[in-house]
Design an enzyme around this catalytic site. Structure first.
Site, PDB file in Angstrom:
ATOM      1  N   SER A 238       2.857  17.241   4.880  1.00 43.26           N
ATOM      2  CA  SER A 238       1.442  18.081   5.244  1.00 43.26           C
ATOM      3  C   SER A 238       1.817  18.731   6.618  1.00 43.26           C
ATOM      4  CB  SER A 238       0.367  17.172   5.208  1.00 43.26           C
ATOM      5  OG  SER A 238      -0.978  17.709   4.968  1.00 43.26           O
ATOM      6  N   ASP A 261       3.884  18.783   0.367  1.00 43.92           N
ATOM      7  CA  ASP A 261       2.580  19.438   0.484  1.00 43.92           C
ATOM      8  C   ASP A 261       2.395  19.817   1.828  1.00 43.92           C
ATOM      9  OD1 ASP A 261       0.074  17.356  -1.413  1.00 43.92           O
ATOM     10  OD2 ASP A 261       1.044  19.293  -1.858  1.00 43.92           O
ATOM     11  N   HIS A 317      -2.422  14.577  -2.848  1.00 41.83           N
ATOM     12  CA  HIS A 317      -1.952  14.804  -1.637  1.00 41.83           C
ATOM     13  C   HIS A 317      -1.427  13.090  -1.008  1.00 41.83           C
ATOM     14  CE1 HIS A 317      -1.226  16.937   2.114  1.00 41.83           C
ATOM     15  NE2 HIS A 317      -1.849  16.223   2.713  1.00 41.83           N
TER      16      HIS A 317
HETATM   17  C1  LIG Z   1     -12.181  12.430   7.372  1.00 39.55           C
HETATM   18  C2  LIG Z   1     -10.852  12.668   7.998  1.00 39.55           C
HETATM   19  N1  LIG Z   1     -10.746  14.268   7.922  1.00 39.55           N
HETATM   20  C3  LIG Z   1      -9.670  14.437   9.137  1.00 39.55           C
HETATM   21  C4  LIG Z   1      -9.261  15.890   9.274  1.00 39.55           C
HETATM   22  C5  LIG Z   1      -9.767  14.716   6.652  1.00 39.55           C
HETATM   23  C6  LIG Z   1      -8.793  13.395   6.422  1.00 39.55           C
HETATM   24  N2  LIG Z   1      -7.814  13.731   5.331  1.00 39.55           N
HETATM   25  C7  LIG Z   1      -8.165  13.421   3.712  1.00 39.55           C
HETATM   26  C8  LIG Z   1      -7.564  11.760   4.130  1.00 39.55           C
HETATM   27  C9  LIG Z   1      -6.514  11.157   4.542  1.00 39.55           C
HETATM   28  C10 LIG Z   1      -7.365  10.138   3.710  1.00 39.55           C
HETATM   29  C11 LIG Z   1      -7.205   8.794   3.660  1.00 39.55           C
HETATM   30  C12 LIG Z   1      -5.776   8.186   4.233  1.00 39.55           C
HETATM   31  C13 LIG Z   1      -5.910   6.873   4.039  1.00 39.55           C
HETATM   32  C14 LIG Z   1      -6.932   5.925   3.292  1.00 39.55           C
HETATM   33  C15 LIG Z   1      -6.499   4.391   3.376  1.00 39.55           C
HETATM   34  F1  LIG Z   1      -7.980   3.991   3.277  1.00 39.55           F
HETATM   35  F2  LIG Z   1      -6.067   4.319   2.260  1.00 39.55           F
HETATM   36  F3  LIG Z   1      -6.235   3.942   4.580  1.00 39.55           F
HETATM   37  C16 LIG Z   1      -7.994   6.542   2.902  1.00 39.55           C
HETATM   38  C17 LIG Z   1      -8.262   7.898   2.944  1.00 39.55           C
HETATM   39  C18 LIG Z   1      -8.667  10.827   4.123  1.00 39.55           C
HETATM   40  C19 LIG Z   1      -7.297  11.202   2.711  1.00 39.55           C
HETATM   41  C20 LIG Z   1      -6.639  14.414   5.977  1.00 39.55           C
HETATM   42  O1  LIG Z   1      -6.335  14.765   6.867  1.00 39.55           O
HETATM   43  C21 LIG Z   1      -5.665  14.810   4.486  1.00 39.55           C
HETATM   44  N3  LIG Z   1      -4.415  15.366   5.328  1.00 39.55           N
HETATM   45  C22 LIG Z   1      -3.534  14.403   5.789  1.00 39.55           C
HETATM   46  S1  LIG Z   1      -3.393  12.791   5.320  1.00 39.55           S
HETATM   47  C23 LIG Z   1      -1.832  12.028   5.979  1.00 39.55           C
HETATM   48  C24 LIG Z   1      -2.357  10.628   6.236  1.00 39.55           C
HETATM   49  C25 LIG Z   1      -3.256   9.889   7.214  1.00 39.55           C
HETATM   50  C26 LIG Z   1      -3.349   8.551   6.954  1.00 39.55           C
HETATM   51  C27 LIG Z   1      -2.935   7.800   6.144  1.00 39.55           C
HETATM   52  F4  LIG Z   1      -3.379   6.487   6.344  1.00 39.55           F
HETATM   53  C28 LIG Z   1      -2.315   8.265   5.312  1.00 39.55           C
HETATM   54  C29 LIG Z   1      -1.935   9.620   4.919  1.00 39.55           C
HETATM   55  N4  LIG Z   1      -2.117  14.798   6.527  1.00 39.55           N
HETATM   56  C30 LIG Z   1      -2.005  16.081   7.025  1.00 39.55           C
HETATM   57  O2  LIG Z   1      -0.987  16.279   7.553  1.00 39.55           O
HETATM   58  C31 LIG Z   1      -3.288  16.910   6.715  1.00 39.55           C
HETATM   59  C32 LIG Z   1      -4.232  16.643   5.870  1.00 39.55           C
HETATM   60  C33 LIG Z   1      -5.272  17.870   5.671  1.00 39.55           C
HETATM   61  C34 LIG Z   1      -4.535  18.776   6.371  1.00 39.55           C
HETATM   62  C35 LIG Z   1      -3.336  18.466   6.937  1.00 39.55           C
END
Ligand SMILES: CCN(CC)CCN(C[C@]12C[C@](c3ccc(C(F)(F)F)cc3)(C1)C2)C(=O)Cn1c(SCc2ccc(F)cc2)nc(=O)c2c1C=CC2
Length: 396
Positions: A238, A261, A317
């Site tokens: 990402s 991704d 993702h």
């Molecule tokens: C509301 C927050 N809002 C912030 C801008 C958007 C939050 N979001 C979608 C989420 C991460 C999600 C998630 C994780 C982990 C649990 C758990 F419960 F399992 F821990 C739950 C729910 C909530 C799916 C993303 O940011 C997606 N994303 C990610 S997710 C990377 C990640 C982070 C933490 C983790 F534990 C696992 C993976 N990496 C990127 O580089 C990019 C994006 C989007 C564009 C660029």
């Protein structure tokens, strides 16, 4: 804990011929230093413990902030559900000597940190790679830290392991702040941190003494002459995928890259002027794609046979980070941490395609070419390119 659910929801072990060890390295008592988790082929160390998956409670606090949860809630929820999860690699196990291993630098996503892509890093290490998963200090990680210099005057309380950790948490976008501007600045810092990690590993490989401010009993001298300095690649998820692209354009010693991704927003416009000469593989999930993002990937790959794209059908993702393995079916689907495809199947497709691509472009002498068809998008649950319908290409 040994309750049945934890065993059932486990991060998959490496499937390659090598046992895997892991150890943490932090240089300098400053935010400018390097911080990485090294996954490597190890001797079969039965007496070493498995490494803790999320080693400090501050990561739970950071995750709660990132996920807009209350810290007191998030910290306890994470502690309860994943506090005892270990990753299937032996902490500080002896490094396996006798072979020169190709080097992979891994870059985490937004709100992630160095330890939560262990299924990918451990598989690569089990197949004979040294993998350095960097922890970025650009405020895109949920949490990270550096160790303050120990001032001799202050009495070091016995309770801490003598380390004074200075925590840096995820920086939210300020109202009115332009996301593209912040992310473009961060991706450049991220690329520099990947290049610094590369230089650090090469320094260690040349036998130079390196000071690890973390007190671990891993013998870094055993890594001397064990890295194949001509076979180096960069990989990331990402925001880490954008970091792969930026790193390739800045460092020719990265001979190829794999973007999982990729989030293309942080990538600057200058990149599209043929700034990436090295081979690049885009591995996309089915759900995390939209036209603008895909069009930027295609613009980067235009008429370059060394730039490939595949999509894993049924994946999401979160099929790449480890949460897809440790979450139960219910939470997993609710938070979109799992797609329709079984998480282990999805990561196997991603890892096998990655290994085949790396064998081809690093000229490895292994049997990873058995998965060449995956790189062409041929096989179960995989297609070439992307599955979203794009607006007709602009007439040239
Ligand atoms: C509301 C927050 N809002 C912030 C801008 C958007 C939050 N979001 C979608 C989420 C991460 C999600 C998630 C994780 C982990 C649990 C758990 F419960 F399992 F821990 C739950 C729910 C909530 C799916 C993303 O940011 C997606 N994303 C990610 S997710 C990377 C990640 C982070 C933490 C983790 F534990 C696992 C993976 N990496 C990127 O580089 C990019 C994006 C989007 C564009 C660029």
């Amino acid at each position: 804990g040994s309750s049945s659910t934890e065993k059932f929801y486990r991060i998959p072990k490496g499937k390659g011929p090598h046992s895997v060890g892991c150890t943490d390295l932090m240089t300098e008592n400053a935010v400018e230093g390097s911080f990485l988790r090294l996954y490597y082929p190890s001797c079969n160390a039965t007496d070493n413990e498995e490494a803790p998956w999320i080693p400090d409670k501050e990561y739970y606090q950071g995750l709660s902030d990132f996920l807009n949860m209350y810290r007191v809630v998030g910290e306890r929820l994470f502690q309860y559900y994943v506090g005892s999860v270990t990753c299937p690699a032996k902490s500080n196990a002896a490094f396996k000597l006798g072979e020169k291993y190709p080097l992979l630098i891994f870059s985490h996503g937004l709100g992630a940190f160095r330890t939560i892509y262990s299924a990918i890093c451990i598989e690569m290490a089990s197949q004979g790679f040294v993998v350095a998963a960097v922890e970025h200090r650009d405020e895109s990680a949920s949490a990270t830290y550096y160790c303050k210099k120990k001032s001799i005057s202050e009495p070091q309380e016995e309770s801490t392991s003598g380390l004074e950790k200075e925590w840096i948490y995820y920086r939210k976008l300020k109202t009115g702040e332009e996301e593209r501007c912040l992310r473009h600045k961060q991706v450049q810092q991220r690329a520099q941190e990947c290049i610094k990690a590369l230089n650090l590993i090469l320094k260690i490989n040349s036998g130079e003494e390196v000071m690890n401010v973390l007190n671990s009993n891993f013998d870094w001298n055993s890594v001397k002459d064990s890295v194949d300095t001509s076979r180096i690649a960069v990989m990331g998820h990402s925001f880490g995928g954008a970091t792969v692209i930026e790193s390739l354009s800045k460092e020719i010693r990265f001979r190829c890259g794999i973007a999982l991704d990729a989030w293309m927003l942080p990538v600057g416009d200058d990149i599209y002027q043929n700034s990436v000469q090295q081979p690049l593989l885009f591995i996309n999930s089915e759900k995390f794609q939209w036209a603008d993002n895909i069009l930027k990937m295609k613009k980067l790959s235009s008429n370059d046979t060394n730039k490939k794209m595949i999509t894993i059908m049924g994946s999401v993702h979160q099929s790449f980070p480890d949460f897809t393995f440790v979450s139960g079916g219910l939470i997993g689907r609710f938070f979109k941490l799992k797609g329709e495809i079984d998480p282990n199947e999805a990561i196997d497709i991603s890892n096998h395609a990655s290994l085949a691509f790396l064998q081809k472009h690093l000229s490895l002498k292994k049997d990873f070419d058995q998965w060449d068809s995956l790189v062409d998008g041929i096989g179960p649950n995989v297609i070439p390119g992307t599955n979203i319908d794009l607006p007709p290409a602009e007439p040239e």
